[in-house]
Design a protein around this motif. Structure first.
Motif, PDB file in Angstrom:
ATOM      1  N   LYS A 192      25.436  -3.234 -62.634  1.00 55.88           N
ATOM      2  CA  LYS A 192      25.041  -3.005 -64.022  1.00 55.88           C
ATOM      3  C   LYS A 192      25.683  -4.068 -64.921  1.00 55.88           C
ATOM      4  O   LYS A 192      26.862  -4.370 -64.806  1.00 55.88           O
ATOM      5  CB  LYS A 192      25.502  -1.606 -64.432  1.00 55.88           C
ATOM      6  N   THR A 193      24.879  -4.611 -65.817  1.00 52.55           N
ATOM      7  CA  THR A 193      25.356  -5.606 -66.777  1.00 52.55           C
ATOM      8  C   THR A 193      24.953  -5.175 -68.175  1.00 52.55           C
ATOM      9  O   THR A 193      23.843  -4.690 -68.362  1.00 52.55           O
ATOM     10  CB  THR A 193      24.749  -6.993 -66.471  1.00 52.55           C
ATOM     11  N   ASN A 248      25.026  -6.972 -71.962  1.00 51.33           N
ATOM     12  CA  ASN A 248      25.316  -8.108 -72.826  1.00 51.33           C
ATOM     13  C   ASN A 248      25.143  -7.671 -74.273  1.00 51.33           C
ATOM     14  O   ASN A 248      24.095  -7.157 -74.640  1.00 51.33           O
ATOM     15  CB  ASN A 248      24.366  -9.270 -72.523  1.00 51.33           C
ATOM     16  N   ARG A 286      35.849  -4.707 -64.309  1.00 48.82           N
ATOM     17  CA  ARG A 286      34.526  -5.327 -64.270  1.00 48.82           C
ATOM     18  C   ARG A 286      34.666  -6.807 -64.602  1.00 48.82           C
ATOM     19  O   ARG A 286      35.715  -7.270 -65.037  1.00 48.82           O
ATOM     20  CB  ARG A 286      33.610  -4.630 -65.289  1.00 48.82           C
ATOM     21  N   CYS A 331      30.083  -9.821 -72.563  1.00 51.03           N
ATOM     22  CA  CYS A 331      29.363  -9.504 -71.328  1.00 51.03           C
ATOM     23  C   CYS A 331      30.246  -8.594 -70.485  1.00 51.03           C
ATOM     24  O   CYS A 331      31.415  -8.916 -70.242  1.00 51.03           O
ATOM     25  CB  CYS A 331      29.064 -10.759 -70.516  1.00 51.03           C
ATOM     26  N   SER A 358      29.977  -6.771 -66.761  1.00 52.22           N
ATOM     27  CA  SER A 358      29.113  -6.789 -65.589  1.00 52.22           C
ATOM     28  C   SER A 358      29.866  -6.393 -64.331  1.00 52.22           C
ATOM     29  O   SER A 358      31.084  -6.542 -64.248  1.00 52.22           O
ATOM     30  CB  SER A 358      28.520  -8.194 -65.410  1.00 52.22           C
ATOM     31  N   ILE A 373      29.575 -13.396 -63.981  1.00 54.34           N
ATOM     32  CA  ILE A 373      28.829 -13.705 -65.203  1.00 54.34           C
ATOM     33  C   ILE A 373      28.477 -15.193 -65.185  1.00 54.34           C
ATOM     34  O   ILE A 373      29.350 -16.038 -65.069  1.00 54.34           O
ATOM     35  CB  ILE A 373      29.658 -13.336 -66.445  1.00 54.34           C
TER      36      ILE A 373
END
Length: 178
Positions: free
Chosen positions: A3-4, A6, A33, A55, A57, A61
């Motif tokens: 899961k990301t 932004n 993360r 961000c 993630s 990244i």
């Protein structure tokens, strides 16, 4: 693929958008993360525009610059106007309706407008509209666990302002309920 999320947080210099972004970034660090936090300043610190890309993630990244955010936190009208068309479909905009009077409908983007600055001031939390908005973003997206958000705020409030820690926690709660 993990899961990301932004996010772009934007407002006037002095509104605390960089601090709010730092809280999000610390939340990501606490949850181990992948994290990036990229601040951007206008020509003058206070009163100029300030924004930051955050961000969070589960995967490495590629770029710290967020071009098509999943989430936009807009603390003033020029900031909303600058980034509104960049939010990806399925994304969310959390705006401070105290300072963002004109919020357009954006097809495919969820719009959440709360009077964050007004909420903060009415509760004796002047200057914490940014944290009210973080509380709302958290409520809408669950970008981290609840205890992580508290730990991140604790980490970000400097020791010299430790008396303000409970006020920040109160601001998060007000945002979540707004």
């Amino acid at each position: 693929m993990g899961k990301t999320m932004n996010t772009v947080l934007a407002g006037f210099g002095g509104q605390g958008v960089l601090f709010a972004g730092k809280v999000m970034a610390y939340a990501g660090l606490i949850e181990e993360r992948e994290v990036s936090w990229l601040p951007s300043y206008g020509p003058e610190m206070r009163g100029g525009t300030a924004n930051c890309s955050v961000c969070l993630s589960d995967d490495p990244i590629g770029s710290p610059l967020v071009v098509t955010p999943d989430a936009l936190v807009a603390m003033n009208q020029p900031s909303l106007d600058k980034f509104v068309d960049k939010v990806r479909e399925g994304g969310i905009i959390v705006a401070d309706s105290t300072l963002v009077p004109n919020i357009p409908d954006v097809p495919g983007v969820k719009i959440v407008a709360i009077p964050a600055t007004e909420i903060a001031e009415q509760n004796g939390l002047k200057g914490l509209g940014n944290i009210v908005l973080i509380g709302k973003l958290f409520e809408e997206t669950g970008f981290c666990r609840e205890e992580t958000l508290e730990a991140a705020i604790t980490k970000c409030v400097p020791a010299r302002h430790i008396k303000k820690l409970p006020l920040n926690m109160q601001a998060v709660e007000l945002g979540r309920k707004a």
